[in-house]
Design an enzyme around this catalytic site. Structure first.
Site, PDB file in Angstrom:
ATOM      1  CB  SER A 169      -0.927   0.026   1.204  1.00  0.00           C
ATOM      2  OG  SER A 169      -2.081  -0.695   0.908  1.00  0.00           O
ATOM      3  CB  VAL A 205      -0.303  -5.910   4.095  1.00  0.00           C
ATOM      4  CG1 VAL A 205      -1.586  -5.372   4.669  1.00  0.00           C
ATOM      5  CG2 VAL A 205      -0.373  -6.083   2.607  1.00  0.00           C
ATOM      6  CE  LYS A 258      -3.757   0.745  -1.207  1.00  0.00           C
ATOM      7  NZ  LYS A 258      -4.497   0.309   0.007  1.00  0.00           N
ATOM      8  CE1 TYR A 278      -5.266   0.981   4.143  1.00  0.00           C
ATOM      9  CE2 TYR A 278      -3.592  -0.136   5.416  1.00  0.00           C
ATOM     10  CZ  TYR A 278      -4.105   0.257   4.212  1.00  0.00           C
ATOM     11  OH  TYR A 278      -3.457  -0.073   3.066  1.00  0.00           O
ATOM     12  CE1 TYR A 281      -4.398  -1.125  -4.791  1.00  0.00           C
ATOM     13  CE2 TYR A 281      -5.114  -3.406  -4.842  1.00  0.00           C
ATOM     14  CZ  TYR A 281      -4.762  -2.278  -4.135  1.00  0.00           C
ATOM     15  OH  TYR A 281      -4.769  -2.301  -2.762  1.00  0.00           O
TER      16      TYR A 281
HETATM   17  N1  GLU Z   1      -2.181  -5.180  -2.075  1.00  0.00           N
HETATM   18  C1  GLU Z   1      -2.815  -5.132  -0.771  1.00  0.00           C
HETATM   19  C2  GLU Z   1      -4.298  -5.359  -0.935  1.00  0.00           C
HETATM   20  O1  GLU Z   1      -4.856  -4.841  -1.853  1.00  0.00           O
HETATM   21  C3  GLU Z   1      -2.493  -3.812  -0.187  1.00  0.00           C
HETATM   22  C4  GLU Z   1      -2.996  -3.665   1.207  1.00  0.00           C
HETATM   23  C5  GLU Z   1      -2.006  -2.957   2.114  1.00  0.00           C
HETATM   24  O2  GLU Z   1      -0.816  -2.932   1.884  1.00  0.00           O
HETATM   25  O3  GLU Z   1      -2.472  -2.465   3.134  1.00  0.00           O
HETATM   26  O4  GLU Z   1      -4.907  -6.023  -0.165  1.00  0.00           O
END
Ligand code: GLU
Length: 313
Positions: free
Chosen positions: A65, A261, A68, A243, A192
């Site tokens: 993430s 993650v 992002k 989050y 993505y």
């Molecule tokens: N590629 C992970 C997903 O879409 C990213 C989530 C993350 O890193 O928090 O679930």
């Protein structure tokens, strides 16, 4: 700061090495579950051009993430403030992959850092092209930011996530029903999943984040984004980067940060430092257990926080 940064980093590495609770490595993407929880790395790129590293700072990990942040930077570069018609700017207060909120809010994700928001951003970045074009653009962008052409995608992680990404498929299909995903879902998710599967080391990530500490400038003098945009990206990282634990991270660390993650966190101290930490074990909120502790210790030892006045040294 009176203490030497090198000493502080050495102390942090030593205390993280012996930390008894290392959290739990993400299992919902099978390929990520193979990474050992014993790793810990840290890299700090300072505004005056120093690089201080410790532990596994040169070991590549899945940025997940954290990608992002860079995807958002590209998307606002393409469509500007129109992005905010399709994605909100509020903390979600729900898990990274939550679907309930989307129904209440008519397919408009709360922010660009929850999965739904990042999928809309990926849709914007696709811009009518094939996923490989968007992914190529993202890789070129990261290589430029970090000054390192070795940054690449871990295809095994991308395949693993494609095979197990049922929630993301549900999110994308749901938003497509609201016309907030405009390309075919498999193309958007292809882009993505590959962006999440980019592998970088702490050193590369800290280098890539420098434009956010330098008010939008690359250290080579080039402008990546305007100062206003850099500040806004930092604001979103502070309020939405962890989050539903974003408030706790701001409370404990006091820096804009984005976790993934894979166990990485990119944290920014505007005007002072771009910091990357990595330890694959996650806490109950899905953020790196030791990465968060390390940043908390760094912040308290250096005084670095966006809430403290600038300090000399
Ligand atoms: N590629 C992970 C997903 O879409 C990213 C989530 C993350 O890193 O928090 O679930």
């Amino acid at each position: 700061m009176t203490e030497d940064l090198t000493d502080i980093v050495a102390d942090i590495v030593a205390s993280m090495r012996s930390a008894p609770d290392r959290g739990r490595v993400a299992h919902y993407i099978p390929e990520l579950a193979k990474v050992e929880a014993r790793h810990f790395g840290i890299a700090i790129a300072t505004a005056d051009g120093q690089m201080v590293t410790g532990g596994d700072a040169d070991m590549g990990f899945s940025i997940q993430s954290i990608s992002k942040v860079f995807a958002l930077t590209l998307a606002v570069g393409k469509v500007g403030d129109q992005l905010w018609d399709r994605v909100g700017r509020e903390p979600s207060g729900t898990a990274f992959n939550s679907i309930v909120q989307l129904e209440h809010e008519q397919g408009i994700p709360r922010n660009p850092f929850i999965n739904a928001g990042a999928i809309v951003v990926a849709d914007v970045n696709l811009g009518g092209h094939q996923p490989r074009v968007a992914i190529g653009e993202m890789l070129r962008f990261l290589r430029y930011l970090a000054g390192d052409d070795d940054i690449a995608i871990n295809e095994a992680v991308a395949a693993s996530e494609t095979a197990s990404g049922f929630r993301n498929m549900a999110l994308a299909n749901y938003m497509r029903a609201f016309d907030n995903v405009r390309h075919p879902v498999e193309l958007v998710l292809g882009a993505y999943f590959h962006q999440c599967a980019i592998e970088m080391s702490c050193r590369q990530l800290a280098l890539a984040g420098r434009y956010l500490m330098l008010d939008g400038r690359h250290p080579d003098g080039g402008r990546v984004v305007s100062p206003r945009r850099a500040r806004r990206i930092n604001a979103l990282m502070l309020t939405c980067g962890h989050y539903d634990a974003s408030g706790d991270f701001a409370f404990r660390v006091g820096m804009p940060g984005k976790s993934g993650v894979g166990g990485g966190i990119l944290a920014i101290v505007p005007g002072r430092a771009s910091i990357a930490v990595w330890s694959p074990g996650l806490n109950a909120s899905g953020n790196s257990q030791l990465g968060t502790l390390a940043l908390e210790e760094l912040s308290s030892r250096t005084g670095w926080s966006i809430f403290s006045p600038p300090v000399a040294g």
